[in-house]
Design an enzyme around this catalytic site. Structure first.
Site, short mmCIF file in Angstrom:
data_model
loop_
_atom_site.label_atom_id
_atom_site.label_comp_id
_atom_site.label_asym_id
_atom_site.label_seq_id
_atom_site.Cartn_x
_atom_site.Cartn_y
_atom_site.Cartn_z
N ASN A 1 1.11 3.45 7.72
CA ASN A 1 2.06 4.56 7.67
C ASN A 1 1.88 5.49 8.87
O ASN A 1 2.86 5.99 9.42
CB ASN A 1 1.91 5.35 6.36
CG ASN A 1 2.66 4.70 5.23
OD1 ASN A 1 3.89 4.72 5.19
ND2 ASN A 1 1.93 4.10 4.30
N ASN B 1 2.65 14.29 1.90
CA ASN B 1 1.89 13.11 1.48
C ASN B 1 2.86 12.01 1.10
O ASN B 1 3.96 12.29 0.62
CB ASN B 1 1.01 13.45 0.26
CG ASN B 1 0.20 12.26 -0.22
OD1 ASN B 1 -0.40 11.54 0.59
ND2 ASN B 1 0.16 12.04 -1.52
N HIS C 1 3.16 8.72 -1.43
CA HIS C 1 2.53 8.18 -2.64
C HIS C 1 3.30 6.95 -3.08
O HIS C 1 4.53 6.97 -3.12
CB HIS C 1 2.54 9.26 -3.74
CG HIS C 1 1.83 8.80 -4.98
ND1 HIS C 1 0.46 8.72 -5.05
CD2 HIS C 1 2.31 8.38 -6.17
CE1 HIS C 1 0.12 8.26 -6.25
NE2 HIS C 1 1.23 8.04 -6.94
N SER D 1 7.26 7.76 -2.79
CA SER D 1 7.75 9.13 -2.69
C SER D 1 7.00 9.85 -1.57
O SER D 1 5.79 9.65 -1.40
CB SER D 1 7.48 9.90 -3.99
OG SER D 1 8.00 9.21 -5.11
N ASP E 1 -0.30 15.01 -6.60
CA ASP E 1 0.92 14.19 -6.51
C ASP E 1 2.10 14.82 -7.26
O ASP E 1 2.96 14.09 -7.78
CB ASP E 1 0.66 12.77 -7.05
CG ASP E 1 -0.41 12.03 -6.25
OD1 ASP E 1 -0.52 12.28 -5.03
OD2 ASP E 1 -1.14 11.22 -6.85
C1 GAR Z 1 -0.06 3.42 1.19
O1 GAR Z 1 0.53 2.49 0.31
C2 GAR Z 1 0.05 4.82 0.64
O2 GAR Z 1 1.24 5.07 -0.06
C3 GAR Z 1 -1.13 4.86 -0.29
O3 GAR Z 1 -2.15 4.20 0.41
C4 GAR Z 1 -1.58 3.21 1.27
C5 GAR Z 1 -2.11 3.44 2.67
O4 GAR Z 1 -1.72 2.41 3.54
N1 GAR Z 1 -1.48 6.20 -0.62
C6 GAR Z 1 -2.01 6.58 -1.78
O5 GAR Z 1 -2.24 5.81 -2.68
C7 GAR Z 1 -2.27 8.07 -1.89
N2 GAR Z 1 -2.73 8.40 -3.20
P1 GAR Z 1 -1.77 2.64 5.11
O6 GAR Z 1 -3.18 3.14 5.44
O7 GAR Z 1 -1.53 1.27 5.68
O8 GAR Z 1 -0.73 3.63 5.48
#
Ligand code: GAR
Length: 196
Positions: free
Chosen positions: A14, A107, A109, A136, A145
């Site tokens: 992300n 953030n 989520h 979201s 969240d």
């Molecule tokens: C993503 O899916 C994000 O939505 C989630 O962690 C992953 C990170 O992936 N976040 C959470 O669960 C927050 N509570 P990335 O490091 O490849 O972006």
């Protein structure tokens, strides 16, 4: 130009999507990628993009969240961000830290909030028999969240989906949603972005 610090804990996909979107007439630029875990892939991805990348390891603070956040705050201060984007940042922040950044911290989520705050969102959606899942982007407030939703993207839950297959489908949408929300937010527009 708005200055954006991106906080990560892992692969940083992300973060990469956000960073890659901040070019041309975009109203913001990435100024710092900060990880609470050393050695994660996201740090290399940031460095490969020429973005300053650094680590504030939470482990030496041994559960003292306030002391950890003081170190985060000191490092962030050097980068002078206007906006903080949490992107897979897996530490719970205290109300004190959140208050300091109120209205300036986003953030992403991996659920259709208010459904499934916290962890294991995809397994919970499958177990509940949901036919739709998604992600979201929300403003970070002291309730986990639960801050105002600034955008959501939906994907179908398919027959035979596992938490992993659903996570992969949702992650593709995260990479579209988060940049779209950040662009609006950086321009001062909080109208929710709805995709899918
Ligand atoms: C993503 O899916 C994000 O939505 C989630 O962690 C992953 C990170 O992936 N976040 C959470 O669960 C927050 N509570 P990335 O490091 O490849 O972006």
């Amino acid at each position: 130009m708005k200055r954006v610090a991106i906080l990560i804990s892992g692969s940083g996909s992300n973060m990469a999507a956000l960073a890659d979107s901040m070019t041309g007439d975009h109203p913001a630029r990435p100024v710092l990628v900060l990880s609470n875990r050393p050695g994660v892939a996201g740090l290399e991805r940031a460095a490969a993009r020429g973005i300053e990348a650094d680590v504030v390891d939470h482990r030496p603070f041994a559960g003292d969240r306030v002391a950890f956040e003081a170190a985060l705050t000191a490092r962030l201060a050097q980068a002078r961000p206007d906006i903080i984007a949490l992107a897979g940042f897996m530490r719970i922040l205290t109300p004190g830290f959140i208050a300091r950044w109120q209205g300036r911290m986003l953030n992403i989520h991996p659920s259709l909030l208010p459904k499934y705050p916290g962890l294991d969102t995809h397994a919970r959606a499958i177990a509940a028999g949901d036919t739709q899942a998604g992600c979201s982007v929300h403003e970070v407030t002291a309730d986990l969240d639960a801050g105002p939703v600034l955008g959501q993207a939906r994907v179908p839950v398919r027959e035979g989906d596992t938490a992993e297959s659903l996570a992969a489908r949702v992650l593709e949408m995260e990479h579209l949603l988060y940049p779209a929300v950040l662009r609006r937010f950086a321009a001062g527009d909080r109208t929710p972005v709805m995709l899918g």
